[in-house]
Scaffold this motif. Structure first.
Motif, mmCIF file in Angstrom:
data_model
loop_
_atom_site.group_PDB
_atom_site.id
_atom_site.type_symbol
_atom_site.label_atom_id
_atom_site.label_comp_id
_atom_site.label_asym_id
_atom_site.label_seq_id
_atom_site.Cartn_x
_atom_site.Cartn_y
_atom_site.Cartn_z
ATOM 1 N N VAL A 135 18.987 -8.514 12.577
ATOM 2 C CA VAL A 135 19.722 -9.220 13.613
ATOM 3 C C VAL A 135 20.922 -8.374 14.004
ATOM 4 N N ASN A 136 21.117 -8.202 15.283
ATOM 5 C CA ASN A 136 22.205 -7.362 15.771
ATOM 6 C C ASN A 136 22.958 -8.113 16.855
ATOM 7 N N VAL A 137 24.219 -8.357 16.612
ATOM 8 C CA VAL A 137 25.083 -8.967 17.626
ATOM 9 C C VAL A 137 25.927 -7.827 18.189
ATOM 10 N N ASP A 138 25.663 -7.488 19.432
ATOM 11 C CA ASP A 138 26.314 -6.307 20.000
ATOM 12 C C ASP A 138 27.401 -6.642 21.013
ATOM 13 N N LEU A 139 27.998 -7.810 20.889
ATOM 14 C CA LEU A 139 29.048 -8.217 21.821
ATOM 15 C C LEU A 139 30.260 -7.284 21.730
ATOM 16 N N ILE A 140 30.719 -7.011 20.523
ATOM 17 C CA ILE A 140 31.883 -6.132 20.345
ATOM 18 C C ILE A 140 31.557 -4.700 20.770
ATOM 19 N N PRO A 141 30.432 -4.103 20.307
ATOM 20 C CA PRO A 141 30.126 -2.736 20.765
ATOM 21 C C PRO A 141 29.945 -2.616 22.277
ATOM 22 N N LEU A 142 29.457 -3.657 22.932
ATOM 23 C CA LEU A 142 29.309 -3.613 24.388
ATOM 24 C C LEU A 142 30.658 -3.501 25.086
ATOM 25 N N ALA A 143 31.684 -4.078 24.478
ATOM 26 C CA ALA A 143 33.014 -4.045 25.076
ATOM 27 C C ALA A 143 33.743 -2.726 24.805
ATOM 28 N N MET A 144 33.214 -1.903 23.930
ATOM 29 C CA MET A 144 33.870 -0.650 23.554
ATOM 30 C C MET A 144 33.415 0.505 24.440
ATOM 31 N N GLY A 145 34.269 1.507 24.504
ATOM 32 C CA GLY A 145 33.887 2.749 25.158
ATOM 33 C C GLY A 145 32.999 3.567 24.230
ATOM 34 N N PRO A 146 32.361 4.617 24.729
ATOM 35 C CA PRO A 146 31.426 5.401 23.919
ATOM 36 C C PRO A 146 32.034 6.005 22.650
ATOM 37 N N LYS A 147 33.240 6.537 22.717
ATOM 38 C CA LYS A 147 33.847 7.165 21.528
ATOM 39 C C LYS A 147 34.204 6.122 20.470
ATOM 40 N N LEU A 148 34.801 5.028 20.890
ATOM 41 C CA LEU A 148 35.156 3.961 19.951
ATOM 42 C C LEU A 148 33.893 3.335 19.357
ATOM 43 N N ARG A 149 32.860 3.242 20.171
ATOM 44 C CA ARG A 149 31.581 2.701 19.698
ATOM 45 C C ARG A 149 30.993 3.586 18.594
ATOM 46 N N LEU A 150 31.082 4.902 18.767
ATOM 47 C CA LEU A 150 30.597 5.832 17.735
ATOM 48 C C LEU A 150 31.412 5.684 16.444
ATOM 49 N N ILE A 151 32.730 5.610 16.580
ATOM 50 C CA ILE A 151 33.583 5.444 15.393
ATOM 51 C C ILE A 151 33.236 4.142 14.671
ATOM 52 N N TRP A 152 33.077 3.067 15.423
ATOM 53 C CA TRP A 152 32.724 1.765 14.847
ATOM 54 C C TRP A 152 31.373 1.836 14.136
ATOM 55 N N MET A 153 30.413 2.498 14.744
ATOM 56 C CA MET A 153 29.079 2.626 14.155
ATOM 57 C C MET A 153 29.136 3.427 12.858
ATOM 58 N N VAL A 154 29.848 4.523 12.865
ATOM 59 C CA VAL A 154 29.977 5.358 11.664
ATOM 60 C C VAL A 154 30.665 4.568 10.552
ATOM 61 N N LEU A 155 31.723 3.832 10.905
ATOM 62 C CA LEU A 155 32.424 3.014 9.916
ATOM 63 C C LEU A 155 31.490 1.969 9.309
ATOM 64 N N ILE A 156 30.726 1.296 10.135
ATOM 65 C CA ILE A 156 29.784 0.277 9.650
ATOM 66 C C ILE A 156 28.713 0.910 8.765
ATOM 67 N N LEU A 157 28.202 2.063 9.151
ATOM 68 C CA LEU A 157 27.199 2.734 8.326
ATOM 69 C C LEU A 157 27.780 3.161 6.980
ATOM 70 N N ILE A 158 29.007 3.651 6.966
ATOM 71 C CA ILE A 158 29.631 4.059 5.698
ATOM 72 C C ILE A 158 29.823 2.852 4.781
ATOM 73 N N VAL A 159 30.314 1.745 5.322
ATOM 74 C CA VAL A 159 30.478 0.527 4.517
ATOM 75 C C VAL A 159 29.112 0.052 4.010
ATOM 76 N N SER A 160 28.108 0.087 4.870
ATOM 77 C CA SER A 160 26.756 -0.322 4.463
ATOM 78 C C SER A 160 26.223 0.575 3.353
ATOM 79 N N ILE A 161 26.455 1.863 3.469
ATOM 80 C CA ILE A 161 26.012 2.815 2.444
ATOM 81 C C ILE A 161 26.673 2.502 1.106
ATOM 82 N N VAL A 162 27.965 2.221 1.119
ATOM 83 C CA VAL A 162 28.681 1.908 -0.122
ATOM 84 C C VAL A 162 28.126 0.623 -0.750
ATOM 85 N N VAL A 163 27.945 -0.416 0.046
ATOM 86 C CA VAL A 163 27.452 -1.697 -0.475
ATOM 87 C C VAL A 163 26.026 -1.560 -1.008
ATOM 88 N N VAL A 164 25.163 -0.907 -0.255
ATOM 89 C CA VAL A 164 23.771 -0.744 -0.689
ATOM 90 C C VAL A 164 23.697 0.153 -1.923
#
Length: 183
Positions: free
Chosen positions: A87-116
């Motif tokens: 399930v993907n809720v993309d409301l926040i990423p849709l409101a972001m610009g491309p650079k901020l969206r990339l930073i947000w994605m990388v941050l989420i992936l890093i947190v996911s990697i740590v938790v998993v």
């Protein structure tokens, strides 16, 4: 399946051996998960026939179905991540610009990697304990439980590998952040 993932940028992704190998492993996990679910379905049908039509009791079927389903869920994790089937809720990423969206994605992936990684580590410890102490299920059938719990560190370990490949793909520009088109 068309062979391309949602949001994939055509070109260099096909040339990255690491991502290709991880995706192949994830596809194999998807096939294994489907096989486990089919096996669970067949055992359920067997249980229904034995109980309803033959009037016999069942000893191993219910537990087997539960274990096969747990195995399918755990082993199927990397395949679902590869296909972006969560399930993907993309409301926040849709409101972001491309650079901020990339930073947000990388941050989420890093947190996911740590938790998993933590889940994989602790499930490995749990599996080791079950193996070492020869734990068995507290049922009449009483199978050794380590065999079933192998699916947890295996599935989460392979999910970790898929998340690392996703992070690599984002950092190398092979995929768009959140698989959305740029503004």
């Amino acid at each position: 399946m068309s062979g391309t993932l949602p949001g994939a940028v055509s070109g260099p992704r096909e040339g990255d051996a690491f991502i290709r190998v991880v995706h192949s492993i994830s596809r194999l996990c998807g096939v294994a998960a489907a096989g486990l679910l089919i096996a669970a379905l067949l055992v359920t049908c067997h249980m229904i026939i034995v109980r309803s039509f033959l009037g016999q009791s069942t000893i191993w079927q219910t537990e087997t179905v539960i274990y096969l389903t747990i195995g399918a869920i755990c082993v199927g994790l990397p395949y679902v991540q590869m296909l972006r089937g969560h399930v993907n809720v993309d409301l926040i990423p849709l409101a972001m610009g491309p650079k901020l969206r990339l930073i947000w994605m990388v941050l989420i992936l890093i947190v996911s990697i740590v938790v998993v990684a933590m889940i994989a580590w602790y499930s490995w410890e749990y599996l080791h304990q079950a193996w070492k102490r020869n734990w068995k299920s507290p049922t009449v059938w009483a199978p050794r439980i380590w065999f079933v719990w192998t699916a947890m560190p295996l599935g989460f370990g392979l999910l970790l590998l898929q998340l690392i490949a996703d992070l690599w793909g984002q950092l190398r520009g092979y995929e768009r952040p959140f698989w959305l088109e740029g503004k």
